[in-house]
Design an enzyme around this catalytic site. Sequence first.
Site, PDB file in Angstrom:
ATOM      1  CG  ASP A 130      34.210  19.384 -19.729  1.00  0.00           C
ATOM      2  OD1 ASP A 130      34.387  18.169 -19.508  1.00  0.00           O
ATOM      3  OD2 ASP A 130      35.138  20.175 -19.992  1.00  0.00           O
TER       4      ASP A 130
ATOM      5  CG  ASN B 289      40.798  16.497 -12.434  1.00  0.00           C
ATOM      6  OD1 ASN B 289      40.284  15.696 -11.664  1.00  0.00           O
ATOM      7  ND2 ASN B 289      41.381  16.113 -13.572  1.00  0.00           N
TER       8      ASN B 289
ATOM      9  CG  ASN C 203      37.528  25.851 -13.535  1.00  0.00           C
ATOM     10  OD1 ASN C 203      37.159  26.637 -12.669  1.00  0.00           O
ATOM     11  ND2 ASN C 203      38.760  25.849 -14.020  1.00  0.00           N
TER      12      ASN C 203
ATOM     13  CB  VAL D 106      32.853  24.292 -18.733  1.00  0.00           C
ATOM     14  CG1 VAL D 106      32.371  25.291 -19.785  1.00  0.00           C
ATOM     15  CG2 VAL D 106      34.262  24.644 -18.278  1.00  0.00           C
TER      16      VAL D 106
ATOM     17  N   GLY E 267      39.371   9.668 -21.521  1.00  0.00           N
ATOM     18  CA  GLY E 267      38.611  10.702 -20.837  1.00  0.00           C
ATOM     19  C   GLY E 267      37.432  11.182 -21.670  1.00  0.00           C
TER      20      GLY E 267
ATOM     21  CG  ASP F  19      38.286  15.677 -20.758  1.00  0.00           C
ATOM     22  OD1 ASP F  19      38.446  14.430 -20.763  1.00  0.00           O
ATOM     23  OD2 ASP F  19      39.152  16.455 -20.316  1.00  0.00           O
TER      24      ASP F  19
ATOM     25  CB  THR G  79      43.566  20.072 -14.409  1.00  0.00           C
ATOM     26  OG1 THR G  79      42.427  20.819 -13.969  1.00  0.00           O
ATOM     27  CG2 THR G  79      44.414  19.692 -13.212  1.00  0.00           C
TER      28      THR G  79
END
Length: 256
Positions: A6, A9, A11, A13, A107, A109, A132
């Site tokens: 994933d 902006n 991190n 993961v 998005g 995510d 973020t």
Amino acid sequence: MLLALDIGNSNIVIGASSNGEWKYQWRIQTDTDKTADEYAVLFNSLFSEFELTFDRFSRIIISSVVPQLTQIISEVFEEKSDTKALILDGEVDTGLKIKRLNRKSVGADLIADAVGAYALFEDDCIVVDFGTATTVMVVQTPGELIGGSICAGLKVTIDALVGETAQLSQIPLEPPKQVIGGSTMEAMQSGLVLGHLCMIEGLIDRMRKRMGGAAKVIATGGLSEKIAEHTDYFDVIDPMLTLDGLRLIMERQDEK
């Protein structure tokens, strides 16, 4: 073994899963200046710590909100593992309906979050992702992502305020002992941390009212566990929700 990434902006993961269980997890800082070769070295270093190699991953899925890294990182894995990564977007068959939103603008995510949440509750639910940006998204029966709210994330807000406040170099990411701050620092903690939480609680209340019921709420993201300590609005706290959603989406592709 499945590898899920994933790319956010702030991190990236990463999780490695076998038989539906997360065996290894990593979190690294997102760096758009890194080249493909640099990311290849970084990933190799992470994997080698657990005696893993690129070729252990037979399935790879990526969600990304950083377009300039999507291609770079997917090409790293295609070259090193000889496996083409599935890039999640609104056109992938996830089992989740997206009718009221522009599929191209949602998005990846958020899609993964929604898939993971609906698989857990199998009913109307609200997903709060503390990243973020702080997102509050609604999934309705029979599994449709209908929309939500996107707010400035807590760290982004704090950084913006600190940048304009010469006297304060850092604000602890926790609420003060009482809502009425007795110092400038405590007052800022109250406004930022508790204020952010009040915003989320208010949005949840309004969304539940709009949905006409008491939808379950799940919190995820890097700050979810810390924030969850100070509210009883969350039925479930699951920092792995996004990766779980990616795993479920990949399993759906495998079944075809």
